[in-house]
Scaffold this active site. Structure first.
Site, PDB file in Angstrom:
ATOM      1  N   LYS A  19      -7.292  -0.683  11.459  1.00 11.27           N
ATOM      2  CA  LYS A  19      -6.677  -1.145  10.206  1.00 11.27           C
ATOM      3  C   LYS A  19      -5.460  -0.279   9.906  1.00 11.27           C
ATOM      4  O   LYS A  19      -4.416  -0.763   9.467  1.00 11.27           O
ATOM      5  CB  LYS A  19      -7.703  -1.074   9.065  1.00 11.27           C
ATOM      6  CG  LYS A  19      -7.256  -1.725   7.776  1.00 11.27           C
ATOM      7  CD  LYS A  19      -6.438  -0.812   6.872  1.00 11.27           C
ATOM      8  CE  LYS A  19      -6.042  -1.490   5.573  1.00 11.27           C
ATOM      9  NZ  LYS A  19      -5.146  -0.657   4.749  1.00 11.27           N
TER      10      LYS A  19
ATOM     11  N   GLU B 188       0.828  -1.214   0.000  1.00 12.45           N
ATOM     12  CA  GLU B 188       0.000   0.000   0.000  1.00 12.45           C
ATOM     13  C   GLU B 188       0.859   1.258   0.000  1.00 12.45           C
ATOM     14  O   GLU B 188       1.723   1.419   0.871  1.00 12.45           O
ATOM     15  CB  GLU B 188      -0.918  -0.021   1.241  1.00 12.45           C
ATOM     16  CG  GLU B 188      -1.985   1.040   1.189  1.00 12.45           C
ATOM     17  CD  GLU B 188      -3.006   0.919   2.324  1.00 12.45           C
ATOM     18  OE1 GLU B 188      -3.161  -0.177   2.889  1.00 12.45           O
ATOM     19  OE2 GLU B 188      -3.634   1.942   2.632  1.00 12.45           O
TER      20      GLU B 188
END
Ligand code: NAD
Length: 416
Positions: free
Chosen positions: A258, A81
């Site tokens: 998260k 990411e």
């Protein structure tokens, strides 16, 4: 020794590897491993899993600026990411102004569970506790290494659970697993003592297995972020409001956590940890009071500076598992320079807190999409077929137009 890692992001790959190699005293061979494909061979993969057909690689980057318990670290992160590594480095830079992250963790006690059914729970409990020493000695006979270093099975406890299938006795074995994650040694000990447990209790043992809810391996810590560096008092106050949202709303808390796991799992990946074990324990701990909530807390000190805290179970190792097998995981552990599993747990906890800070700061001010989409645009440009020379031009054009999409990237490429 002081290392200049300023503007690390502007260096080319060779310069970055030079800095890391010097910092961690890497050998020429370790350097070459980093410069290569960085992964495991097919032969290694074939020994690790069933039906192997290949390997699969991820980006490895370095988060800079971390000071944890007064020690400087370069933190390897493996993550697909965009933004995570930059965000962690930025947070660490601000935290450093106030001395960095102060972390501590418990001893490395794993919990093994033995499920006993068809038993008079009350009297079985008494018998087990009376035979504790015999059970612990048998458990410890299953690991010479742990026994030799003064670790191993330390305590036995019992609890009753009432289930739809009737009452059950759960015997819990507390094991100091030292510098290992300890799943295998825990399972071996649990299986090893099961026949003795059956004999003592006259019951029937079904499961004999590690609990991944590793509440005897907590890592906790704090960092202070100067209000001016955060963006001023209003941003500090907004961050605290954003945290309160996560503290009181499960839908927000899951996303908040998260973000924490972005930092935690990136370091866990790089150092060859069992990331599923970390995730499972973290989310159970987030629900420990019966409602899922934030794994961090945010407040301000008397001067208005932002203070963050994290508390999370952290079952990690620096020996065993794939840590001794995966060449890059070994090098990443060396880059961290960790001497114990406990030190690694502290680093991973700090990475989680850092990541959470940056996410909250972005969300509570300009929003995350601006930075995120800039990085995302690079992926889009590459996916549209841009060469290295074309990527910057493409990204600039797409961001200035506010249209970051694969279709627009292809159109622009056609015009170039
Ligand atoms: P492991 O089986 O490789 O055991 C660690 C080894 O290191 C032991 O043989 C131990 O004797 C040795 N050792 C040397 N020095 C040590 C020291 N200072 N401290 C502690 N041990 C030392 O690894 P493990 O940590 O027992 O198990 C981890 C692996 O088990 C992971 O790959 C994990 O994915 C897997 N696993 C997980 C689960 C689960 O989480 N539920 C279940 C089964 C297996």
């Amino acid at each position: 020794m002081k290392f200049d890692v300023s503007r690390f992001f502007e260096k080319d790959r060779k310069e970055r590897i030079d800095i890391v190699a010097k910092f961690a005293n890497l050998t020429e061979q370790e350097r070459q491993t980093l410069e290569g494909s960085g992964g495991i061979s097919f032969e290694q993969a074939d020994k690790m899993v069933e039906n192997a057909i290949g390997t699969f690689s991820f980006p490895l980057g370095i988060a800079t600026n971390f000071t944890i318990n007064k020690k400087e670290y370069l933190i390897p992160m493996v993550i697909e990411e965009p933004s995570v590594i930059a965000a962690a480095s930025k947070a660490a830079k601000i935290a450093k102004m106030r001395g960095g992250f102060e972390m501590q963790n418990d001893e490395s006690y794993s919990i093994g569970q033995i499920q006993v059914v068809n038993v008079d729970v009350e009297s079985a409990m008494q018998k087990i506790l009376k035979s504790s020493k015999e059970i612990l000695d048998l458990a410890n006979s299953k690991s010479n290494t742990l026994s030799k270093i003064g670790k191993g099975a330390k305590e036995i406890s019992c609890k009753e659970i009432k289930t739809d299938a009737g009452p059950m006795l759960i015997v819990e074995l507390l094991i100091d697993v030292g510098d290992a994650m300890g799943a295998n040694v825990t399972n071996t000990m649990c299986e090893g003592i099961a026949p003795l447990i059956e004999k003592i209790t006259n019951g029937k043992v079904i499961l004999r297995i590690l609990s991944n809810y590793s509440t005897r391996r907590m890592v906790r810590g704090t960092a202070t972020f100067e209000k001016e560096a955060v963006g001023g008092q209003e941003t500090v106050d907004n961050i605290i409001m954003a945290y309160q949202f996560a503290a009181y709303d499960e839908y927000r808390a899951v996303t908040h956590n998260k973000g924490i796991m972005n930092g935690i799992i990136a370091v866990a990946n790089a150092t060859g940890q069992d990331t599923r074990a970390i995730e499972a324990a973290a989310h159970a701990y987030a629900s420990k009071n019966g409602r899922y909530t934030s794994l961090t807390q945010w407040d301000k000190d008397n001067d208005g500076n932002l203070v963050g805290r994290i508390e999370i179970p952290m079952s990690v190792g620096i020996v065993g598992g794939i840590i001794n097998v995966h060449p890059t995981a070994k090098i990443c552990t060396k880059i961290l320079g960790v001497q114990s599993a406990s030190e690694l747990a502290c680093i991973i906890g700090a990475a989680g807190l850092a990541q959470n800070f940056s996410a909250l700061r972005a969300l509570a001010s300009e929003g995350i999409q601006k930075g995120h989409m800039r990085l995302h645009a690079r992926n889009i440009a590459a996916a549209a077929g841009a060469t290295n020379d074309q990527i910057d031009t493409l990204v600039k054009k797409m961001t200035s137009e506010g249209n970051i999409s694969i279709n627009r990237a292809r159109e622009i490429l056609g015009e170039l």
